[in-house]
Design a protein around this motif. Sequence first.
Motif, PDB file in Angstrom:
ATOM      1  N   LYS A 294      -2.200   8.530  -6.905  1.00  0.00           N
ATOM      2  CA  LYS A 294      -2.567   8.473  -8.330  1.00  0.00           C
ATOM      3  C   LYS A 294      -2.424   9.848  -8.976  1.00  0.00           C
ATOM      4  O   LYS A 294      -1.947   9.991 -10.104  1.00  0.00           O
ATOM      5  CB  LYS A 294      -3.999   7.960  -8.484  1.00  0.00           C
TER       6      LYS A 294
ATOM      7  N   THR B 167      -2.447   6.279   7.089  1.00  0.00           N
ATOM      8  CA  THR B 167      -3.203   6.020   5.865  1.00  0.00           C
ATOM      9  C   THR B 167      -2.457   5.045   4.966  1.00  0.00           C
ATOM     10  O   THR B 167      -3.054   4.143   4.364  1.00  0.00           O
ATOM     11  CB  THR B 167      -3.465   7.338   5.126  1.00  0.00           C
TER      12      THR B 167
ATOM     13  N   HIS C 206       0.742   5.758   0.099  1.00  0.00           N
ATOM     14  CA  HIS C 206      -0.019   6.997   0.285  1.00  0.00           C
ATOM     15  C   HIS C 206       0.943   8.177   0.283  1.00  0.00           C
ATOM     16  O   HIS C 206       2.100   8.054   0.703  1.00  0.00           O
ATOM     17  CB  HIS C 206      -0.807   6.970   1.593  1.00  0.00           C
TER      18      HIS C 206
ATOM     19  N   SER D 124      -3.561   5.382  -2.906  1.00  0.00           N
ATOM     20  CA  SER D 124      -4.614   6.341  -2.618  1.00  0.00           C
ATOM     21  C   SER D 124      -4.796   7.289  -3.796  1.00  0.00           C
ATOM     22  O   SER D 124      -4.012   7.307  -4.752  1.00  0.00           O
ATOM     23  CB  SER D 124      -4.271   7.130  -1.350  1.00  0.00           C
ATOM     24  N   GLU D 125      -5.848   8.092  -3.691  1.00  0.00           N
ATOM     25  CA  GLU D 125      -6.126   9.078  -4.746  1.00  0.00           C
ATOM     26  C   GLU D 125      -4.988  10.090  -4.863  1.00  0.00           C
ATOM     27  O   GLU D 125      -4.656  10.544  -5.955  1.00  0.00           O
ATOM     28  CB  GLU D 125      -7.446   9.798  -4.440  1.00  0.00           C
TER      29      GLU D 125
ATOM     30  N   THR E 175     -11.550   6.514  -2.015  1.00  0.00           N
ATOM     31  CA  THR E 175     -11.421   5.987  -3.363  1.00  0.00           C
ATOM     32  C   THR E 175      -9.972   5.575  -3.584  1.00  0.00           C
ATOM     33  O   THR E 175      -9.047   6.385  -3.420  1.00  0.00           O
ATOM     34  CB  THR E 175     -11.819   7.043  -4.404  1.00  0.00           C
ATOM     35  N   THR E 176      -9.761   4.311  -3.915  1.00  0.00           N
ATOM     36  CA  THR E 176      -8.399   3.805  -4.101  1.00  0.00           C
ATOM     37  C   THR E 176      -8.246   3.205  -5.496  1.00  0.00           C
ATOM     38  O   THR E 176      -9.225   3.016  -6.223  1.00  0.00           O
ATOM     39  CB  THR E 176      -8.061   2.744  -3.040  1.00  0.00           C
ATOM     40  N   HIS E 177      -6.984   2.906  -5.831  1.00  0.00           N
ATOM     41  CA  HIS E 177      -6.666   2.386  -7.157  1.00  0.00           C
ATOM     42  C   HIS E 177      -5.614   1.291  -7.012  1.00  0.00           C
ATOM     43  O   HIS E 177      -4.912   1.188  -5.998  1.00  0.00           O
ATOM     44  CB  HIS E 177      -6.139   3.497  -8.075  1.00  0.00           C
TER      45      HIS E 177
ATOM     46  N   MET F  15      -3.710   1.459   3.557  1.00  0.00           N
ATOM     47  CA  MET F  15      -3.695   1.063   2.155  1.00  0.00           C
ATOM     48  C   MET F  15      -3.146  -0.361   2.002  1.00  0.00           C
ATOM     49  O   MET F  15      -3.590  -1.141   1.163  1.00  0.00           O
ATOM     50  CB  MET F  15      -2.849   2.034   1.335  1.00  0.00           C
TER      51      MET F  15
ATOM     52  N   GLN G  33      -2.025  -1.301  -3.646  1.00  0.00           N
ATOM     53  CA  GLN G  33      -3.144  -0.368  -3.527  1.00  0.00           C
ATOM     54  C   GLN G  33      -2.604   1.035  -3.256  1.00  0.00           C
ATOM     55  O   GLN G  33      -1.763   1.224  -2.372  1.00  0.00           O
ATOM     56  CB  GLN G  33      -4.097  -0.786  -2.406  1.00  0.00           C
TER      57      GLN G  33
ATOM     58  N   GLY H 298       0.824  -1.201   0.000  1.00  0.00           N
ATOM     59  CA  GLY H 298       0.000   0.000   0.000  1.00  0.00           C
ATOM     60  C   GLY H 298       0.852   1.242   0.000  1.00  0.00           C
ATOM     61  O   GLY H 298       1.929   1.269   0.613  1.00  0.00           O
TER      62      GLY H 298
END
Length: 459
Positions: free
Chosen positions: A395, A375, A350, A391-392, A421-423, A379, A389, A348
């Motif tokens: 991205k 955070t 962030h 975070s916004e 909202t994650t990606h 993730m 994964q 994850g």
Amino acid sequence: MTEAVEWYTNANAALLHHLTKEIKDTDSSTLWRYLVGFKNLLRSIECKGIASVLGINYFARGYLQAKAYERYVAHMTLGRDLLDNTLNLVPSLIPLHKDIKEDSPEYQDLEKKNQQIVDNKHQEGSVAEAIEYFDQTATFLDKLRAVQKQLREYIREGATESLKDARQSEAICAGILVLVCVVSPIIIALVRNAVNTIQVYARNLSEKARELEHEKELSDSLLYQMLPPSVAKQLKQTQQVPAEFFASVTVYFSDIVGFTAIAAVSTPYQVISFLNSVYKLFDERIECYDVYKIETIGDSYMVASGIPVRNGNKHASEIASMALELLEATSMCRLPHRPDQTLCMRSGIHTGPCVAGIVGSKMPRYCLFGDTINTASRMESTGEPMKIQISEDVKREIDKTGLFITTPRGVVDVKGKGEMTTHWLEGRRPGSRTPLSLAPTHPQTRSSPRYKHDKIFHY
């Protein structure tokens, strides 16, 4: 000017070398301490004189270049050591040296100026300050020469007394002369043995000094692995490193899926061996990126970019590239004691602000604080095996580069944050990555090989 100073230095060095040779060849043990002290005092005045020239350069120009700065520090340090050695060999000179410090109102000011040169902070050049520094140094050196004159008197008195004793010895009867002739070879042998002992001691001392320097380099190397080099140097110099705020950093977390189950069917030695092999592989891979390894907690691996050295807006892309590299490396890992079982990792990432600083004094640690770290950990914990994964915020940063492929995951309920909202970070676009074998190693990258089953403080 440099050539003139070099000629003067070389000429004095030749004279001092000759004096040293003469002292070594002397067979007068009574004057040995005075002669060595006199030679060391000469060398001390010589070193302080060379350093004063470099100090004048500092005040005249406002700074010293690296080579000149190194020469200044070396000559000032050597000058002090030689002066202290002289006072140890000839304790009767200590009151004279103490009077120089107490009777000279300019001595403290001169010491402050020397410390200012050691700090080597850039400032405006001033000829007036250079002249004042020269006058103060010249006055101090003149007083040292007065001490040197007194030591010369001690040597002259000692030599005179030795000559007087020699003349009295000439009047001794033939029988005593024969006895002396018989005993003199033994005395000479003892003197030579004493000189040889001193030389052996000097060689041993030199060897110990080299070993000490080597051990210092090893300890510094270990310290730079435990803490960021820039932070470690500041900690060594000031003993305190204030916490620092970073407006934007990227934090990466990963852990091994099913680690608890693996540990349950493995011995403690097998777990340690397994973690060590995985972390060594990860540490080798992250050397190619501008990142800093913060901590390893059990099977959790934490890396950040943008600290302790800021790298602009590159931190997100550096962490993303590294995460893809570690994910690829994970797919090739096998458990040493269970070769049929592959390693599965969850990651994850962030991006956000944080505060970094040194925590503790007995075993200081470089720790990160802030919601960004929590955070990033979420993730990772809410991710899926063999996926990254993001975070916004991550991205948004990596989309600016146009180098990465992402797919939306959707809305995820994150503990303490609510719905986010994650990606998924899928990979890099073709042709957007320099091969690892050609990628440069960033100077910021350092691994911190600490395998502890404790928790880092996150707020």
